[in-house]
Design a protein around this motif. Structure first.
Motif, short mmCIF file in Angstrom:
data_model
loop_
_atom_site.label_atom_id
_atom_site.label_comp_id
_atom_site.label_asym_id
_atom_site.label_seq_id
_atom_site.Cartn_x
_atom_site.Cartn_y
_atom_site.Cartn_z
N TRP A 1 0.95 -1.24 0.06
CA TRP A 1 -0.16 0.08 -0.06
C TRP A 1 0.89 1.15 -0.09
CZ3 TRP A 1 -4.29 1.44 -1.81
CH2 TRP A 1 -4.81 2.54 -1.50
N ARG B 1 0.85 4.25 -2.87
CA ARG B 1 0.62 5.78 -2.42
C ARG B 1 1.93 6.50 -2.81
NH1 ARG B 1 -3.09 8.16 -2.73
NH2 ARG B 1 -2.42 9.66 -1.14
N ASP C 1 -6.02 5.66 -7.87
CA ASP C 1 -6.24 5.93 -6.40
C ASP C 1 -7.75 6.23 -5.93
OD1 ASP C 1 -5.11 6.23 -3.69
OD2 ASP C 1 -5.60 8.48 -3.93
N ALA D 1 -10.16 3.24 -3.83
CA ALA D 1 -11.04 3.62 -2.51
C ALA D 1 -12.38 3.23 -2.86
CB ALA D 1 -10.76 5.09 -2.56
N ALA E 1 -12.43 -0.56 -2.55
CA ALA E 1 -12.49 -0.99 -1.09
C ALA E 1 -13.61 -0.61 -0.47
CB ALA E 1 -11.16 -0.20 -0.53
N TRP F 1 -5.06 -4.55 -0.28
CA TRP F 1 -4.01 -4.13 0.39
C TRP F 1 -4.49 -3.04 1.15
CZ3 TRP F 1 -0.97 -5.57 -4.35
CH2 TRP F 1 -0.24 -6.81 -4.17
N ARG F 2 -5.31 -2.01 0.65
CA ARG F 2 -5.71 -0.93 1.30
C ARG F 2 -6.48 -1.27 2.65
NH1 ARG F 2 -7.82 4.66 -0.12
NH2 ARG F 2 -9.63 5.11 1.38
N SER G 1 -14.54 3.88 2.99
CA SER G 1 -13.46 3.10 2.55
C SER G 1 -12.11 3.06 3.30
CB SER G 1 -13.10 3.87 1.20
OG SER G 1 -12.09 3.28 0.41
N GLU H 1 -8.76 2.55 5.43
CA GLU H 1 -7.53 2.53 5.17
C GLU H 1 -6.50 1.84 6.36
OE1 GLU H 1 -3.67 5.52 3.42
OE2 GLU H 1 -5.91 5.75 2.86
N PRO I 1 -3.92 -0.94 6.13
CA PRO I 1 -3.00 -1.58 5.71
C PRO I 1 -2.21 -2.45 6.57
CG PRO I 1 -2.12 0.50 5.50
CD PRO I 1 -3.41 0.70 6.07
#
Length: 537
Positions: free
Chosen positions: A29, A33, A58, A62, A65, A97-98, A173, A175, A177
């Motif tokens: 991740w 980014r 990106d 999101a 996710a 992975w996010r 969404s 985040e 990781p």
């Protein structure tokens, strides 16, 4: 704290590689980014229906996710990914992975038997597949409605990989990781006795392999990588592959497959600079009669791996295509070798390269694990910062596949002289069909369940294009209703969930198997000989 990391490394070994700086605390991740922030408006990913910049990718990651979170996927969950080459594949993987979930990479060719094994063994909670399945994938998805042996049923998420907006939902969404030392994904290894083994990779070990690949290749920002082989292959992902393109900020163009008709127009349209092929795909391209109708002058380098490339084919690449050839010999378990870009012609065409990392350890040994003199063929053992030291939840296999010192037994017979590897053959009873590894015993076990089959022997037979084809010799059962037809046996094998590449290319109905002088079944004779009047194949 457990005794080892998910990849089998002891904590002391992990600390050793951290001190060396080869494990630097990166994650997939973070890698993504960094590139988004460095190159937001550069082209990132292209397929038949979409073209996205890094900033746009990106945003769609999101959104993906959010969809996957609403489907119940959480940090640490395992999700089987069986998608065709597409931008949606890339979005799905980075969305997982996010979230901090663990992709279980499967190939579109894997059958229901394989997928159910992955689901039980990972263990997985979700299956992510295409909303446009072909006949084979339709059978897989239908089969997943049945409970697994432990009573669980996978939650299925179907992705419209042909849509302009495959992720329509908004919403939370997360985040969250994973950490560098945690399990990043489970990859698949071709087995010799059944369904593939699961290979556990951490963020730290795998991303070092990506960086090492980039260091010995010429993939850079503003280059264009064509993904023609299945995206979830280790070769396609990391040598230097999709993740190498993410690292440097290159554009990834997805092709539906590696046929000349599928890749030549894309090379010309997108000014592709790099692509990876297995030997059969390269040979098809070299022999394609209409190749000259396409402008292929943008390509600098073709990577060829997955199976040994013949010297005769290797010598044709530069004169006929004008491309650099970089041979790649590696395995999903770890060790990767490349022929250097500045190597002389003899090394490029006749060897399989040099270990890409100075920290790769290579031993070539005899049957008693004693090292053999340089240039003498022997079994390849290897250890290093990106070579696993255990399979996932497979203690019996681990005992056979790894030495007490952590060296992986690759099953390859090689010579090693002055740091250069040349592949001589395989020690394992395994068929390499165009880069896909087929376990003869797994195919035999499926065919033996047919009521009209008495016995089966499956072997590899030489093939100019694929390297090897899968050949089954079948002895009919006495009293079976009606004659056995090879075409019907092939349909039966597909219907039993066998991977499409493992369904025998040739089925011969025989009265008996060839035997050696001591009375053992001779698979060597089976692979080379065919009945004078072979039945329908």
């Amino acid at each position: 704290m457990t005794d080892t990391l998910p990849n089998g490394f002891s904590h002391d070994a992990a600390e050793h590689y951290r001190r060396l700086g080869v494990w630097n605390g990166d994650t997939h991740w973070k890698l993504f980014r960094r590139t988004v922030e460095a190159r937001p408006h550069a082209p990132a990913a292209v397929d038949a229906v979409r073209s996205l910049t890094w900033a746009e990718l990106d945003d769609t990651v999101a959104r993906a996710a959010a969809v996957l979170t609403r489907a119940g996927i959480r940090r640490g969950d395992r999700a089987i990914v069986q998608l065709p080459n597409s931008v949606a594949y890339l979005e799905t993987v980075f969305a997982l992975w996010r979230i901090g979930a663990v992709p279980v990479f499967s190939l579109p060719a894997h059958g229901a038997t394989d997928i159910r094994h992955f689901a039980a063994h990972a263990p997985a909670t979700h299956y992510i597949g295409t909303a446009h399945p072909n006949k084979h994938l339709g059978r897989v998805q239908a089969d997943l409605a049945r409970p697994l042996p432990d009573g669980r049923t996978l939650t299925t998420v179907l992705v419209d990989d042909r849509a302009v907006e495959p992720w329509p939902a908004d919403g939370p969404s997360p985040e969250t990781p994973g950490a560098p030392e945690e399990l990043a994904f489970l990859q698949l290894s071709g087995g010799t006795t059944g369904v593939p083994k699961l290979i556990p990779r951490t963020h730290d070990d795998y991303l070092y392999s990506v960086r090492a690949s980039v260091d010995v290749c010429d993939l850079r920002a503003d280059d264009v990588l064509l993904v023609a082989l299945p995206a979830s292959h280790n070769f396609t992902m990391s040598s230097p592959g999709i993740l190498g393109a993410v690292q440097v900020g290159a554009t990834v163009v997805f092709a539906p497959g590696p046929l000349p008709t599928e890749i030549l127009p894309l090379i010309e349209e997108h000014r592709v600079t790099h692509l990876a092929l297995v030997p059969p795909a390269l040979i098809s391209l070299l022999n394609y009669p209409d190749r000259a109708a396409h402008d292929l002058g943008s390509v600098r380098t073709v990577w060829v791996g997955g199976a040994k490339l013949s010297e005769a084919a290797a010598r044709r690449v530069r004169p006929e295509l004008g491309w650099n050839l970089q041979q790649v010999f590696g395995m999903a378990e770890g060790l990767v070798n490349y022929t250097p870009l500045d190597a002389d012609v003899a090394e490029v065409v006749a060897t399989q390269g040099r270990p890409m990392s100075p920290y790769d350890e290579v031993l070539v040994v005899d049957e008693d694990d004693n090292e053999v003199p340089p240039g003498t063929p022997g079994a390849l053992l290897t250890r290093g910062p990106y070579t696993i030291r255990q399979y996932h939840r497979a203690p019996e296999v681990n005992a056979r596949s790894f030495t007490a010192e952590g060296f992986y037994r690759t099953g390859d017979i090689v010579t090693f002289v002055d740091g250069v590897l040349t592949v001589v053959g395989r020690a394992k009873d395994q068929i390499n069909r165009g880069g896909e590894k087929v376990a003869p015993e797994a195919v035999e076990n499926v065919l033996l369940t047919h009521p009209g089959v008495h016995d089966v022997s499956v072997v590899g037979m030489p093939d100019e294009l694929l390297g090897e084809k899968v050949r089954a010799l079948v002895i009919p059962r006495d009293g079976a209703p009606g004659p056995l037809k090879p075409t019907a046996l092939k349909r039966y094998a597909r219907g039993q969930g066998l991977a499409s590449f493992a369904v025998p290319d040739v089925i011969d109905i025989v009265d008996e198997f060839p035997v050696t002088g001591v009375g053992k079944v001779s698979k060597k004779d089976q692979s080379l000989q065919r009945p004078a009047s072979s039945p329908e194949a």
